[in-house]
Design a protein around this motif. Sequence first.
Motif, PDB file in Angstrom:
ATOM      1  N   ALA A 475      59.251  51.411  32.911  1.00  0.00           N
ATOM      2  CA  ALA A 475      59.593  52.421  33.479  1.00  0.00           C
ATOM      3  C   ALA A 475      58.554  52.943  34.399  1.00  0.00           C
ATOM      4  O   ALA A 475      58.768  53.935  35.391  1.00  0.00           O
ATOM      5  CB  ALA A 475      60.194  53.544  32.754  1.00  0.00           C
ATOM      6  N   ALA A 476      57.404  52.752  34.047  1.00  0.00           N
ATOM      7  CA  ALA A 476      56.215  53.177  34.908  1.00  0.00           C
ATOM      8  C   ALA A 476      56.088  52.604  36.465  1.00  0.00           C
ATOM      9  O   ALA A 476      56.451  51.304  36.511  1.00  0.00           O
ATOM     10  CB  ALA A 476      54.737  52.817  34.345  1.00  0.00           C
ATOM     11  N   ASN A 477      55.633  53.372  37.331  1.00  0.00           N
ATOM     12  CA  ASN A 477      55.431  52.755  38.880  1.00  0.00           C
ATOM     13  C   ASN A 477      54.576  51.467  38.543  1.00  0.00           C
ATOM     14  O   ASN A 477      53.740  51.512  37.911  1.00  0.00           O
ATOM     15  CB  ASN A 477      54.767  53.823  39.676  1.00  0.00           C
ATOM     16  N   PRO A 478      54.797  50.336  39.075  1.00  0.00           N
ATOM     17  CA  PRO A 478      54.098  49.089  38.921  1.00  0.00           C
ATOM     18  C   PRO A 478      52.924  48.670  39.634  1.00  0.00           C
ATOM     19  O   PRO A 478      52.290  47.721  39.387  1.00  0.00           O
ATOM     20  CB  PRO A 478      55.295  48.166  38.916  1.00  0.00           C
ATOM     21  N   THR A 479      52.761  49.409  40.756  1.00  0.00           N
ATOM     22  CA  THR A 479      51.653  48.924  41.803  1.00  0.00           C
ATOM     23  C   THR A 479      50.417  48.805  41.190  1.00  0.00           C
ATOM     24  O   THR A 479      49.791  47.682  41.220  1.00  0.00           O
ATOM     25  CB  THR A 479      51.693  49.775  42.925  1.00  0.00           C
ATOM     26  N   ILE A 480      50.115  49.780  40.151  1.00  0.00           N
ATOM     27  CA  ILE A 480      48.545  49.669  39.500  1.00  0.00           C
ATOM     28  C   ILE A 480      48.396  48.581  38.589  1.00  0.00           C
ATOM     29  O   ILE A 480      47.447  47.857  38.507  1.00  0.00           O
ATOM     30  CB  ILE A 480      48.253  51.198  38.971  1.00  0.00           C
ATOM     31  N   THR A 481      49.622  48.055  37.893  1.00  0.00           N
ATOM     32  CA  THR A 481      49.745  47.105  36.975  1.00  0.00           C
ATOM     33  C   THR A 481      49.734  45.731  37.957  1.00  0.00           C
ATOM     34  O   THR A 481      48.844  45.044  37.600  1.00  0.00           O
ATOM     35  CB  THR A 481      50.952  47.150  36.304  1.00  0.00           C
ATOM     36  N   SER A 482      50.156  45.742  38.875  1.00  0.00           N
ATOM     37  CA  SER A 482      50.076  44.571  39.873  1.00  0.00           C
ATOM     38  C   SER A 482      48.885  44.213  40.206  1.00  0.00           C
ATOM     39  O   SER A 482      48.260  43.159  40.464  1.00  0.00           O
ATOM     40  CB  SER A 482      51.185  44.749  40.886  1.00  0.00           C
ATOM     41  N   VAL A 483      48.095  45.308  40.916  1.00  0.00           N
ATOM     42  CA  VAL A 483      46.661  45.276  41.253  1.00  0.00           C
ATOM     43  C   VAL A 483      45.711  44.906  40.165  1.00  0.00           C
ATOM     44  O   VAL A 483      44.772  44.023  40.308  1.00  0.00           O
ATOM     45  CB  VAL A 483      46.223  46.620  42.021  1.00  0.00           C
ATOM     46  N   ALA A 484      45.817  45.511  39.120  1.00  0.00           N
ATOM     47  CA  ALA A 484      45.215  44.880  37.672  1.00  0.00           C
ATOM     48  C   ALA A 484      45.286  43.584  37.529  1.00  0.00           C
ATOM     49  O   ALA A 484      44.299  43.048  37.122  1.00  0.00           O
ATOM     50  CB  ALA A 484      45.318  45.952  36.633  1.00  0.00           C
ATOM     51  N   LEU A 485      46.635  43.190  37.484  1.00  0.00           N
ATOM     52  CA  LEU A 485      46.640  41.765  37.098  1.00  0.00           C
ATOM     53  C   LEU A 485      46.130  40.933  38.220  1.00  0.00           C
ATOM     54  O   LEU A 485      45.489  39.847  38.079  1.00  0.00           O
ATOM     55  CB  LEU A 485      48.158  41.462  37.088  1.00  0.00           C
ATOM     56  N   ALA A 486      46.143  41.339  39.549  1.00  0.00           N
ATOM     57  CA  ALA A 486      45.469  40.523  40.573  1.00  0.00           C
ATOM     58  C   ALA A 486      44.077  40.516  40.540  1.00  0.00           C
ATOM     59  O   ALA A 486      43.459  39.665  40.972  1.00  0.00           O
ATOM     60  CB  ALA A 486      45.900  41.361  41.903  1.00  0.00           C
ATOM     61  N   VAL A 487      43.526  41.840  39.745  1.00  0.00           N
ATOM     62  CA  VAL A 487      41.916  41.570  39.933  1.00  0.00           C
ATOM     63  C   VAL A 487      41.602  40.505  39.038  1.00  0.00           C
ATOM     64  O   VAL A 487      40.758  39.836  39.002  1.00  0.00           O
ATOM     65  CB  VAL A 487      41.580  42.964  39.003  1.00  0.00           C
ATOM     66  N   ARG A 488      42.224  40.449  37.737  1.00  0.00           N
ATOM     67  CA  ARG A 488      41.880  39.537  36.777  1.00  0.00           C
ATOM     68  C   ARG A 488      42.133  38.012  37.172  1.00  0.00           C
ATOM     69  O   ARG A 488      41.293  37.133  37.097  1.00  0.00           O
ATOM     70  CB  ARG A 488      43.070  39.931  35.544  1.00  0.00           C
ATOM     71  N   ALA A 489      43.159  37.940  37.904  1.00  0.00           N
ATOM     72  CA  ALA A 489      43.494  36.660  38.407  1.00  0.00           C
ATOM     73  C   ALA A 489      42.348  36.238  39.504  1.00  0.00           C
ATOM     74  O   ALA A 489      42.273  34.947  39.797  1.00  0.00           O
ATOM     75  CB  ALA A 489      44.945  36.477  39.102  1.00  0.00           C
ATOM     76  N   ALA A 490      42.086  37.192  40.259  1.00  0.00           N
ATOM     77  CA  ALA A 490      41.091  36.852  41.440  1.00  0.00           C
ATOM     78  C   ALA A 490      39.881  36.389  40.880  1.00  0.00           C
ATOM     79  O   ALA A 490      39.213  35.446  41.676  1.00  0.00           O
ATOM     80  CB  ALA A 490      41.296  38.000  42.411  1.00  0.00           C
ATOM     81  N   GLN A 491      39.387  37.245  39.976  1.00  0.00           N
ATOM     82  CA  GLN A 491      38.159  36.834  39.168  1.00  0.00           C
ATOM     83  C   GLN A 491      38.433  35.363  38.815  1.00  0.00           C
ATOM     84  O   GLN A 491      37.404  34.830  38.965  1.00  0.00           O
ATOM     85  CB  GLN A 491      37.989  37.774  37.964  1.00  0.00           C
ATOM     86  N   LYS A 492      39.124  34.983  37.990  1.00  0.00           N
ATOM     87  CA  LYS A 492      39.391  33.410  37.490  1.00  0.00           C
ATOM     88  C   LYS A 492      39.540  32.598  38.861  1.00  0.00           C
ATOM     89  O   LYS A 492      38.720  31.540  38.652  1.00  0.00           O
ATOM     90  CB  LYS A 492      40.723  33.530  36.748  1.00  0.00           C
TER      91      LYS A 492
END
Length: 507
Positions: A475-492
């Motif tokens: 139910a939470a606004n998803p943008t910060i989650t998507s950015v956090a997941l992108a951080v982790r993916a981009a580091q890899k």
Amino acid sequence: MSESVDVVIVGSGPVGSTFARVIGDARPGCRILVVEAGPRVPGVPGLHTQTMPPEDLASAQLLTQGPQSGIDQSGLRETGEAASLDPVLDQDQLVRPGLFLLGKGAKVEGEFGMAAASMSSGVGGMGIHWSGSSPRPNGTERIPFIPADELDQAYDTADRLLSVGRDLAGGDDLLRRMRSALAAEFDGDAPDASPVIMTPLAAVVDEDGTRVSGPSVILGDLAERVPGFELRAGTLARRVLIEGGTVHGVELESRATGEIYQVRSSEVVVAADALRTPQLLFASGVRPRALGHYINDHLKMTGMAVLPDAFAADDRVPAPVRPIGVVLIPFSSRVREIQGQVHPAARSIWFSGADFAGLAFYGAKELQFSDCVVFSESERDSFGMPAMTIHYTLTDRDRATIDLLESSATRAVAALDGELKSLVFAPGGSSLHYQGSTRMGAADDGESVCDSYGRVWNVHGLTVGGNNVIPTATAANPTITSVALAVRAAQKLAERLGEPEREAEPV
């Protein structure tokens, strides 16, 4: 292919910008090409419209409306029907300035559908129009197969990239009393209920006031620090070029000239939003079982309440120095699987007023494989890509959640001794928080499209990012989650770019 880069990123919104920033910071010698189907808009790339002068705001809205580009939609308002779960909708009234409707295919007869499903097409994507609300998910909203400490570190980085503030109220007495009144009502729902807090907001605060941040803040001075970085607007990604399970590049089209050309790259990131990301994978022949399935959109109820004198404020304080804040009633597993936000107008950067508050309540949608976006082999959309059709229905659990949204909003207004003036259950797609269409998973079991780093199963060099990778009901606004997941993916991904060339093995 006459052109070669290290990584192509499709989409210039918050997630695409995050991939570019993290990779550029880690590998400043890399050649990074970001392609955006839409045009450039006034100001620096990715500048939020809320920070623009009125004339630039109007221009940006007209530019980013895709097939509706140039049409003034400022007089149109979102609508919804609280009394019906299958409303008869006037689609023209669902359009928001700066966005465009999916339109045909958004709602199949006899289904709830996503009649309000909208997109934006321009540099910065939806990130130049969003509200800035950045609450972290709780309990079952969180992704269980990513170690909690790793995810929290990624959230911390995402907060820094977006300049997220935990409490912009600055000790404001009105917001403190409003939060306390709502906490007294909701914190007692259960011993372990998630407490009422102030909504974390992605915003830059300085002597000029408070401004919502977005892709321009994420990118920062990347273009000056990374010589190989390029943001190419008006460029449609038609397909990812794949041979033998390995990415070799992308096929692009200039929207201005119609020229079709190819760019060689061993890494491609698709972060084109939750509708156009699976569309591009489909067009590229990447069609795992779960592609487009489990799509979900927050159940949404909005309203307005008149506040009593105790929560009214002197609105004569100039807006740039006015305290800013939104009270958050968070999702709480097995207690209340909804999220509520109460926006006092006297403390808002979006509207002004002394004695009313806006209500935005979101519910977690029950996930179903049958909720999906499917793509045509023959029909094409206005961009020449496979046409979309959304199949989307409500369950008994969803109807119970809708009842909970209504009762929770009513409780919130009563806790403030306010008068509820309107409360509307919005049509499907209204939240603009579409998720799950290329969901991540712990294993390649047919229930997901990618792994926890966004790497598409069985295609080496192809990564997806965005709300579409979130696999949980939220139910939470998803943008910060998507950015956090992108951080982790981009580091890899940056780690892979630093490795010596070797024979590629599909993920």
